[in-house]
Write a protein that holds these residues in place. Structure first.
Motif, PDB file in Angstrom:
ATOM      1  N   ARG A  39       7.477  -3.189  -2.419  1.00 11.76           N
ATOM      2  CA  ARG A  39       8.899  -2.909  -2.034  1.00 11.76           C
ATOM      3  C   ARG A  39       9.218  -1.667  -2.663  1.00 11.76           C
ATOM      4  O   ARG A  39       9.590  -0.696  -2.058  1.00 11.76           O
ATOM      5  N   ILE A  40       8.871  -1.035  -4.095  1.00  6.95           N
ATOM      6  CA  ILE A  40       9.225  -0.125  -4.441  1.00  6.95           C
ATOM      7  C   ILE A  40       8.560   1.114  -3.743  1.00  6.95           C
ATOM      8  O   ILE A  40       9.139   2.311  -3.652  1.00  6.95           O
ATOM      9  N   THR A  41       7.375   1.047  -3.476  1.00  6.60           N
ATOM     10  CA  THR A  41       6.578   2.098  -2.587  1.00  6.60           C
ATOM     11  C   THR A  41       7.433   2.247  -1.406  1.00  6.60           C
ATOM     12  O   THR A  41       7.662   3.403  -1.132  1.00  6.60           O
ATOM     13  N   ASN A  42       7.863   1.218  -0.514  1.00  3.56           N
ATOM     14  CA  ASN A  42       8.477   1.562   0.575  1.00  3.56           C
ATOM     15  C   ASN A  42      10.036   2.291   0.198  1.00  3.56           C
ATOM     16  O   ASN A  42      10.246   3.244   1.028  1.00  3.56           O
ATOM     17  N   LEU A  53       2.990  -8.188  -7.026  1.00  2.72           N
ATOM     18  CA  LEU A  53       2.350  -7.057  -5.967  1.00  2.72           C
ATOM     19  C   LEU A  53       3.348  -6.648  -4.906  1.00  2.72           C
ATOM     20  O   LEU A  53       3.307  -5.626  -4.620  1.00  2.72           O
ATOM     21  N   LEU A  54       4.056  -7.856  -4.427  1.00  2.00           N
ATOM     22  CA  LEU A  54       5.029  -7.503  -3.194  1.00  2.00           C
ATOM     23  C   LEU A  54       6.011  -6.579  -3.883  1.00  2.00           C
ATOM     24  O   LEU A  54       6.920  -5.605  -3.190  1.00  2.00           O
ATOM     25  N   HIS A  65      -0.458   1.206   8.678  1.00  4.36           N
ATOM     26  CA  HIS A  65      -0.073   2.616   8.612  1.00  4.36           C
ATOM     27  C   HIS A  65       1.204   2.501   7.987  1.00  4.36           C
ATOM     28  O   HIS A  65       2.142   1.603   8.332  1.00  4.36           O
ATOM     29  N   LEU A  66       1.421   3.159   6.945  1.00  5.63           N
ATOM     30  CA  LEU A  66       2.598   2.942   5.876  1.00  5.63           C
ATOM     31  C   LEU A  66       3.921   2.773   6.419  1.00  5.63           C
ATOM     32  O   LEU A  66       4.959   2.266   6.339  1.00  5.63           O
ATOM     33  N   ALA A 110       3.295  -7.611   6.092  1.00  3.35           N
ATOM     34  CA  ALA A 110       3.420  -8.018   4.948  1.00  3.35           C
ATOM     35  C   ALA A 110       2.912  -9.382   4.721  1.00  3.35           C
ATOM     36  O   ALA A 110       2.162  -9.743   3.921  1.00  3.35           O
ATOM     37  N   LEU A 111       3.071 -10.244   5.839  1.00  5.47           N
ATOM     38  CA  LEU A 111       2.523 -11.398   5.975  1.00  5.47           C
ATOM     39  C   LEU A 111       1.024 -11.231   6.014  1.00  5.47           C
ATOM     40  O   LEU A 111       0.054 -12.062   5.269  1.00  5.47           O
TER      41      LEU A 111
END
Length: 83
Positions: A75-78, A70-71, A41-42, A50-51
């Motif tokens: 990060r930007i999405t968060n 991709l990570l 769940h975001l 993340a792992l």
């Protein structure tokens, strides 16, 4: 799944290049597809999650350089989710 226009606008406002915007858009879409399958769940996405995402990418034989890209999308999405 399409990346939201507000996400693109954010990247443009922050001065990202067109190629970076395209790359981060792809990264975010890939992450959101993975997350939407019920794995996480975001709002509660944390280090352990993340792992799990990294392990998933490794199982898919994603190259380390691509995992990093991709990570960065995650990060930007968060960042946007916290705005």
């Amino acid at each position: 799944m399409k990346t939201s226009i507000s996400y693109i606008e954010y990247l443009e406002k922050e001065g990202y290049t067109e190629s970076s915007i395209k790359s981060y858009g792809y990264s975010t879409d890939r992450f959101l597809r993975w997350a939407s399958k019920g794995r996480y769940h975001l709002p509660t996405f944390d280090y352990k999650a993340a792992l799990g995402y990294i392990a998933y990418l490794k199982r898919k034989q994603t190259k380390p350089k691509n995992i990093n890209t991709l990570l960065n999308g995650v990060r930007i999405t968060n960042i946007l989710l916290m705005m």
